[in-house]
Scaffold this active site. Structure first.
Site, short mmCIF file in Angstrom:
data_model
loop_
_atom_site.label_atom_id
_atom_site.label_comp_id
_atom_site.label_asym_id
_atom_site.label_seq_id
_atom_site.Cartn_x
_atom_site.Cartn_y
_atom_site.Cartn_z
N THR A 1 -3.55 1.22 5.63
CA THR A 1 -2.80 0.31 5.21
C THR A 1 -2.81 -0.87 6.29
O THR A 1 -2.73 -0.65 7.27
CB THR A 1 -1.29 0.53 4.83
OG1 THR A 1 -0.80 -0.60 4.28
CG2 THR A 1 -0.46 0.99 6.09
N GLY A 2 -2.95 -2.10 5.52
CA GLY A 2 -2.90 -3.27 6.67
C GLY A 2 -3.95 -4.46 6.44
O GLY A 2 -4.18 -4.53 4.99
N THR B 1 0.79 -1.21 0.03
CA THR B 1 0.03 0.13 -0.09
C THR B 1 0.69 1.50 -0.05
O THR B 1 1.88 1.26 0.74
CB THR B 1 -1.03 0.09 1.30
OG1 THR B 1 -1.87 -1.13 1.06
CG2 THR B 1 -1.80 1.16 1.40
N ARG C 1 -11.26 -11.17 -4.29
CA ARG C 1 -10.88 -10.40 -2.79
C ARG C 1 -10.95 -8.81 -3.35
O ARG C 1 -10.13 -8.60 -4.32
CB ARG C 1 -9.66 -10.97 -2.26
CG ARG C 1 -9.76 -9.87 -0.76
CD ARG C 1 -8.11 -10.26 -0.17
NE ARG C 1 -8.17 -9.32 0.93
CZ ARG C 1 -7.56 -8.20 0.85
NH1 ARG C 1 -7.27 -7.62 -0.34
NH2 ARG C 1 -7.37 -7.61 2.26
N GLY D 1 -6.77 -5.45 5.22
CA GLY D 1 -8.33 -4.64 4.83
C GLY D 1 -9.48 -5.40 5.42
O GLY D 1 -10.49 -4.47 5.50
N GLY E 1 -10.21 -5.59 -1.14
CA GLY E 1 -9.86 -4.94 -0.01
C GLY E 1 -10.32 -3.62 0.43
O GLY E 1 -11.42 -3.08 -0.18
N ASP E 2 -9.77 -3.05 1.47
CA ASP E 2 -10.27 -1.86 1.87
C ASP E 2 -10.06 -0.63 0.98
O ASP E 2 -10.83 0.34 0.98
CB ASP E 2 -9.62 -1.77 3.32
CG ASP E 2 -8.17 -1.35 3.36
OD1 ASP E 2 -7.70 -2.50 2.89
OD2 ASP E 2 -7.69 -0.43 3.89
#
Length: 177
Positions: free
Chosen positions: A76-77, A26, A54, A79, A56-57
């Site tokens: 970041t991380g 990210t 998938r 999601g 993510g966020d």
């Protein structure tokens, strides 16, 4: 094909293993211009060995990305935890409705994320120029520059590298996971 066989590239959710040690990609940015406008940008390289399909966020406004007239957030991380928590919007609501600083709102969001098993970090900047780079992971690549630093970048990775006044590493008490 028998029910017990698996095609190349297929994995059952229970067989995914722990890939948390692999790097994630990210890149996030928050900015405040001379006119007082805030913006955020978040781009992700995704997760290694993710499930097909998938999401993510990062593309979900309010999960890993948010900007309004008062605050800009990029995360970041993990999601799935950002999505479940609505992390970016949660921070914005705390800042906008409760008057919390980016540091206070970001720290609380990361404490809550850590308490439900997630990890990651956020960069937050408000319209007055207050910012934080708060994380609850082992490290977070981060940096900033401003007129206050003479436009020289300040960078850090680990929690011991406090590069900004409100640069927070969040951890839970030892008796909690």
């Amino acid at each position: 094909m028998s029910a017990s066989s698996t095609c190349v590239g297929e994995q059952e959710p229970d067989d995914m293993g722990d890939y948390s040690h692999l790097p994630m990609g990210t890149v996030g940015a928050v900015a405040l211009d001379a006119m007082g406008n805030l913006a955020t940008a978040t781009s992700t390289g995704g997760m290694s060995n993710k499930w097909d399909g998938r999401i993510g966020d990062t593309p979900i406004i309010g999960a890993g990305t948010w900007a309004d007239g008062h605050i800009a957030i990029s995360g970041t991380g993990a999601g799935e935890f950002f999505i479940r928590q609505g992390t970016a919007r949660y921070i914005a609501l705390r800042a906008n409705l409760l008057g919390e600083t980016p540091a206070a709102a970001g720290k609380l969001a990361m404490l809550e994320m850590k308490s439900i098993g997630g990890d990651g970090g956020v960069i937050c900047l408000d319209s007055t120029g207050r910012f934080t780079m708060t994380f609850c992971s082992d490290g977070m690549y981060r940096g900033y520059c401003s007129a206050q630093t003479g436009h020289v970048p300040a960078i850090g990775i680990f929690h011991s590298e406090k590069i900004a006044p409100d640069d927070n590493h969040v951890s839970l008490p030892r008796n909690r996971k």
